[in-house]
Design a protein around this motif. Structure first.
Motif, mmCIF file in Angstrom:
data_model
loop_
_atom_site.group_PDB
_atom_site.id
_atom_site.type_symbol
_atom_site.label_atom_id
_atom_site.label_comp_id
_atom_site.label_asym_id
_atom_site.label_seq_id
_atom_site.Cartn_x
_atom_site.Cartn_y
_atom_site.Cartn_z
ATOM 1 N N GLN A 1 0.835 -1.181 0.000
ATOM 2 C CA GLN A 1 0.000 0.000 0.000
ATOM 3 C C GLN A 1 0.873 1.234 0.000
ATOM 4 O O GLN A 1 2.021 1.194 0.455
ATOM 5 N N THR B 1 -1.094 5.890 2.857
ATOM 6 C CA THR B 1 -2.128 5.017 3.422
ATOM 7 C C THR B 1 -1.699 4.461 4.766
ATOM 8 O O THR B 1 -2.490 4.382 5.711
ATOM 9 N N HIS B 2 -0.430 4.084 4.881
ATOM 10 C CA HIS B 2 0.086 3.586 6.157
ATOM 11 C C HIS B 2 0.045 4.675 7.225
ATOM 12 O O HIS B 2 -0.289 4.408 8.386
ATOM 13 N N GLU C 1 -3.507 5.050 8.394
ATOM 14 C CA GLU C 1 -3.904 3.947 9.270
ATOM 15 C C GLU C 1 -3.255 4.088 10.638
ATOM 16 O O GLU C 1 -3.897 3.847 11.678
ATOM 17 N N ASP D 1 -5.161 6.602 12.589
ATOM 18 C CA ASP D 1 -6.427 6.051 13.082
ATOM 19 C C ASP D 1 -6.200 5.133 14.274
ATOM 20 O O ASP D 1 -6.983 5.151 15.246
ATOM 21 N N ARG D 2 -5.131 4.327 14.230
ATOM 22 C CA ARG D 2 -4.838 3.417 15.344
ATOM 23 C C ARG D 2 -4.479 4.206 16.602
ATOM 24 O O ARG D 2 -4.889 3.842 17.714
ATOM 25 N N GLN E 1 -4.227 -2.526 18.921
ATOM 26 C CA GLN E 1 -4.099 -1.586 17.808
ATOM 27 C C GLN E 1 -2.716 -1.698 17.167
ATOM 28 O O GLN E 1 -2.581 -1.613 15.943
ATOM 29 N N PHE F 1 -2.041 -3.052 13.303
ATOM 30 C CA PHE F 1 -1.304 -2.221 12.348
ATOM 31 C C PHE F 1 -0.198 -3.014 11.656
ATOM 32 O O PHE F 1 0.032 -2.864 10.456
#
Length: 268
Positions: free
Chosen positions: A19, A23-24, A27, A30-31, A104, A108
């Motif tokens: 990805q 994007t990482h 994420e 979000d985590r 989380q 990830f």
């Protein structure tokens, strides 16, 4: 140049799952937000019940139980009676929410791991959490009472004990971290053996040096009394042996497929 029609290696589990870097990052954000929300939710619940004052009373109970009759703890700073219970509230919230935070972290990194690596990481995440909690509980329920009782036995009758709440919080935090991290010895041993830094035989040969190292660490991070030093050093020595045994099990059951094929291939 790479042929665009070339198909990924069917044996590569992660082929085609790459990805973009952005994007990482999204994420990860979000985590982190989910982890912070979990901590804040737990903190809010603890603020309602039992409340910051009650949490401090629980944390101070091992010391208060061994103070002379009529003696109390003191606050040398104006804001200490407010800030210390809040710090304890946040510390308790983090500890209670730690399994969610570690989940989380696991969620990830898991997509980027092979199946044999997941067999290693997930048990280590769970066991490291449990061992940290065991270390914290061991220091609170056993070490604190023993240390404070020993200190009071040697305290002169002419001295009135009145510990400062800020100093006590710093002491408790230091002891929790010391015992929590000390109980992670098996995890460190397993990781070092699994990634090939040391072998099982080298770990066995290092046993005598580790015993000395454990007592040196205990002498540095614990109060200067024999009881607390033994309470930290002896479990570390025992957990080192547990780590050697666990390393054998993990190395056997978390080998990469190519390692198994290499061992089963006929020798020329």
């Amino acid at each position: 140049m790479t042929d665009p029609n070339t198909k990924p290696d069917p044996e590569d589990e992660l082929a085609g799952t790459e990805q973009p870097f952005v994007t990482h990052l999204m994420e990860l954000r979000d985590r982190l937000i989910k982890s912070m929300v979990a901590i804040l939710v737990v903190a809010g619940a603890l603020a309602v019940y039992p409340g910051p004052k009650r949490l401090y009373d629980l944390l101070a109970a091992p010391l208060v139980a061994h103070l002379p009759a009529g003696a109390t703890m003191i606050a040398t700073s104006v804001i200490s009676p407010f800030m210390v219970p809040i710090k304890i509230l946040l510390m308790a919230a983090f500890l209670i929410a730690l399994p969610i935070v570690l989940y989380q972290v696991w969620a990830f990194v898991a997509p980027g791991l092979y199946s044999h690596e997941k067999k290693l990481v997930l048990p280590l995440v769970v066991s490291s959490t449990v061992l940290f909690f065991v270390g914290v509980a061991f220091s609170y329920f056993f070490v604190f009472g023993t240390v404070f009782a020993t200190i009071q036995k040697f305290a002169p009758q002419s001295i009135t004990a009145a510990p400062d709440i800020e100093a006590y919080f710093s002491f408790v935090l230091t002891m929790f971290l010391a015992f929590g991290l000390a109980f992670e010895v098996p995890i460190a041993v397993v990781l070092l053996a699994r990634i090939g830094v040391v072998t099982i035989e080298q770990l066995k040969n290092f046993r005598g040096y580790f015993i000395v190292l454990a007592f040196v660490i205990a002498a540095i991070v614990t109060p200067p009394d024999v009881v607390s030093q033994l309470a930290l050093a002896l479990p570390m020595c025992l957990l080192y042996e547990v780590g050697i045994w666990a390393a054998r099990v993990f190395i056997k059951h978390t080998k990469a497929p190519e390692d198994d094929e290499a061992q089963s291939a006929p020798q020329s």
